[in-house]
Design an enzyme around this catalytic site. Structure first.
Site, PDB file in Angstrom:
ATOM      1  N   MET A 155       0.836  -1.202   0.000  1.00 54.95           N
ATOM      2  CA  MET A 155       0.000   0.000   0.000  1.00 54.95           C
ATOM      3  C   MET A 155       0.873   1.254   0.000  1.00 54.95           C
ATOM      4  O   MET A 155       0.869   2.055   0.928  1.00 54.95           O
ATOM      5  CB  MET A 155      -0.947  -0.024   1.212  1.00 54.95           C
ATOM      6  CG  MET A 155      -1.979   1.095   1.239  1.00 54.95           C
ATOM      7  SD  MET A 155      -3.037   1.175  -0.217  1.00 54.95           S
ATOM      8  CE  MET A 155      -4.194  -0.154   0.099  1.00 54.95           C
ATOM      9  N   ARG A 157       2.301   4.429  -2.929  1.00 52.23           N
ATOM     10  CA  ARG A 157       1.606   5.392  -3.796  1.00 52.23           C
ATOM     11  C   ARG A 157       0.711   4.697  -4.816  1.00 52.23           C
ATOM     12  O   ARG A 157      -0.442   5.066  -5.018  1.00 52.23           O
ATOM     13  CB  ARG A 157       2.636   6.249  -4.538  1.00 52.23           C
ATOM     14  CG  ARG A 157       3.388   7.261  -3.702  1.00 52.23           C
ATOM     15  CD  ARG A 157       4.154   8.187  -4.638  1.00 52.23           C
ATOM     16  NE  ARG A 157       5.008   9.125  -3.928  1.00 52.23           N
ATOM     17  CZ  ARG A 157       6.327   9.113  -3.964  1.00 52.23           C
ATOM     18  NH1 ARG A 157       6.957   8.185  -4.667  1.00 52.23           N
ATOM     19  NH2 ARG A 157       7.038  10.012  -3.309  1.00 52.23           N
ATOM     20  N   ARG A 238       7.165  -6.225  -9.974  1.00 55.36           N
ATOM     21  CA  ARG A 238       8.364  -6.838 -10.536  1.00 55.36           C
ATOM     22  C   ARG A 238       8.088  -8.314 -10.771  1.00 55.36           C
ATOM     23  O   ARG A 238       7.436  -8.974  -9.964  1.00 55.36           O
ATOM     24  CB  ARG A 238       9.571  -6.668  -9.599  1.00 55.36           C
ATOM     25  CG  ARG A 238      10.120  -5.248  -9.539  1.00 55.36           C
ATOM     26  CD  ARG A 238      10.803  -4.866 -10.858  1.00 55.36           C
ATOM     27  NE  ARG A 238      11.324  -3.509 -10.834  1.00 55.36           N
ATOM     28  CZ  ARG A 238      10.674  -2.437 -11.235  1.00 55.36           C
ATOM     29  NH1 ARG A 238       9.421  -2.560 -11.685  1.00 55.36           N
ATOM     30  NH2 ARG A 238      11.231  -1.244 -11.208  1.00 55.36           N
ATOM     31  N   GLU A 267      12.773 -10.820 -18.819  1.00 56.58           N
ATOM     32  CA  GLU A 267      12.216  -9.870 -19.782  1.00 56.58           C
ATOM     33  C   GLU A 267      13.226  -9.547 -20.875  1.00 56.58           C
ATOM     34  O   GLU A 267      14.383  -9.258 -20.563  1.00 56.58           O
ATOM     35  CB  GLU A 267      11.779  -8.589 -19.057  1.00 56.58           C
ATOM     36  CG  GLU A 267      10.638  -8.824 -18.071  1.00 56.58           C
ATOM     37  CD  GLU A 267      10.181  -7.558 -17.350  1.00 56.58           C
ATOM     38  OE1 GLU A 267      10.715  -6.470 -17.649  1.00 56.58           O
ATOM     39  OE2 GLU A 267       9.292  -7.652 -16.496  1.00 56.58           O
ATOM     40  N   HIS A 286       5.806  -4.969 -20.012  1.00 56.90           N
ATOM     41  CA  HIS A 286       6.322  -4.008 -19.021  1.00 56.90           C
ATOM     42  C   HIS A 286       5.974  -2.583 -19.474  1.00 56.90           C
ATOM     43  O   HIS A 286       6.846  -1.729 -19.627  1.00 56.90           O
ATOM     44  CB  HIS A 286       7.832  -4.174 -18.834  1.00 56.90           C
ATOM     45  CG  HIS A 286       8.316  -3.670 -17.504  1.00 56.90           C
ATOM     46  ND1 HIS A 286       9.307  -4.297 -16.795  1.00 56.90           N
ATOM     47  CD2 HIS A 286       7.938  -2.604 -16.751  1.00 56.90           C
ATOM     48  CE1 HIS A 286       9.528  -3.641 -15.667  1.00 56.90           C
ATOM     49  NE2 HIS A 286       8.703  -2.617 -15.615  1.00 56.90           N
TER      50      HIS A 286
END
Length: 332
Positions: A155, A157, A238, A267, A286
């Site tokens: 929790m 921004r 992530r 990735e 992403h």
């Protein structure tokens, strides 16, 4: 003489033009990221470096760049940078926080909606000519979002921004964080619960934590088995926060109903990854912060961090605050 900066990718012009006013610019223009070998070669005579998440910035890079004084990351996350080593060497590390919050929250909710209502599946269904009957009561059944329970892991921004969107959908909002956020509890009406309870009671679970030793694979087989069979997992944090092999198994065997993923353990995701064969997962490259407005503002923030440092000021978005004790800001 202007200090020299190597920018490892072409970022929006609003930031580049500001950087070029104050720095001698060396810009990598290929779409593919530079290899570590290339970064080491290009940064040798540089005073500053603008990096992306795909760039490994570690002791080897620092050793090759004796003049390097600042690494300005074009991202909020910076797990690609050895910050501890940078601090030891008196190298400032900055990032671009805050500006990504709303657009990332938008995207997380978009993934949630797309997975719940099978939007991507439906699109393919039409394009591939499979739509043969005008309407059928059992065709493309998904799950309601309005009035359901959302579990937010992390929790901060972005997590709070997702919660604000969920309020508009009349959702019950649970959250888990290493730090209890009573301010958000009062503002948003969210309920703090242990992770186990969040997983067991949520219809949707959205991940918003940084990658640390504690959060690596925090969602694995045990956690996925706790979730409802009708639940959907969303990850815009992530890739390594989730054990991807366990997630594939969960989706394949029906432990959970679906997933929306913007990040992966590797990735780009390999073309033979089994996740690509599943219909009940929505995949994105992403791209959660990929809006024109946000990416341009990120580029401006990179420029602002560099220019402040050049003036001998502490950059506004300094990650390693303790570096100030090692070396004052500036290229002196």
């Amino acid at each position: 003489m202007k200090p020299r900066v190597f920018v490892t990718r072409e970022i929006p012009e609003r930031g580049l033009s500001k950087i070029e006013e104050h720095f001698e610019l060396d810009l990598w223009k290929d779409e593919a990221p530079p290899s570590k070998k290339v970064i080491i070669e290009r940064v040798k005579d540089c005073d500053a470096l603008v990096s992306l998440l795909t760039d490994p910035i570690d002791a080897e890079v620092f050793e090759a760049a004796p003049k390097l004084r600042i690494v300005a990351q074009y991202a909020v996350g910076y797990d690609n940078i050895d910050v501890k080593e940078a601090t030891k060497r008196g190298i400032y590390v900055t990032n671009t926080p805050g500006v990504l919050t709303e657009t990332t929250a938008d995207f997380a909710f978009a993934l949630l909606m797309a997975a719940a209502r099978r939007v991507v599946e439906a699109d393919r269904y039409v394009r591939e000519g499979k739509w043969k009957v005008a309407w059928h009561p059992m065709m493309m059944l998904g799950y309601d979002v309005y009035g359901r329970t959302l579990g937010i892991v992390g929790m901060g921004r972005i997590g709070a921004a997702v919660a604000r969107r969920a309020k508009g959908f009349g959702m019950r909002i649970l959250y888990y964080d290493s730090i209890r956020r009573e301010d958000f509890e009062k503002e948003l009406g969210v309920e703090y619960v242990p992770l186990e309870k969040l997983l067991e009671e949520s219809d949707f679970v959205s991940l918003h934590v940084p990658l640390t030793e504690e959060t690596y694979h925090m969602i694995g087989e045990e956690q996925l088995r706790r979730m409802k069979r009708t639940a959907i997992l969303v990850n815009t944090s992530r890739g390594k926060v989730v054990d991807q092999k366990a997630l594939y198994k969960a989706l394949k065997e029906g432990w959970i109903a679906g997933a929306g993923l913007d990040v992966f353990e590797q990735e780009p995701i390999p073309p033979d990854d089994p996740l690509l064969k599943l219909e009940n997962v929505v995949l994105a490259p992403h791209a959660a912060s990929a809006s024109h407005e946000t990416r341009s503002r990120m580029a401006e923030m990179v420029a602002e961090n560099l220019i402040a440092f050049k003036r001998g000021e502490i950059p506004p978005n300094l990650v390693n605050q303790e570096v100030v004790k090692v070396r004052p800001p500036g290229f002196q």
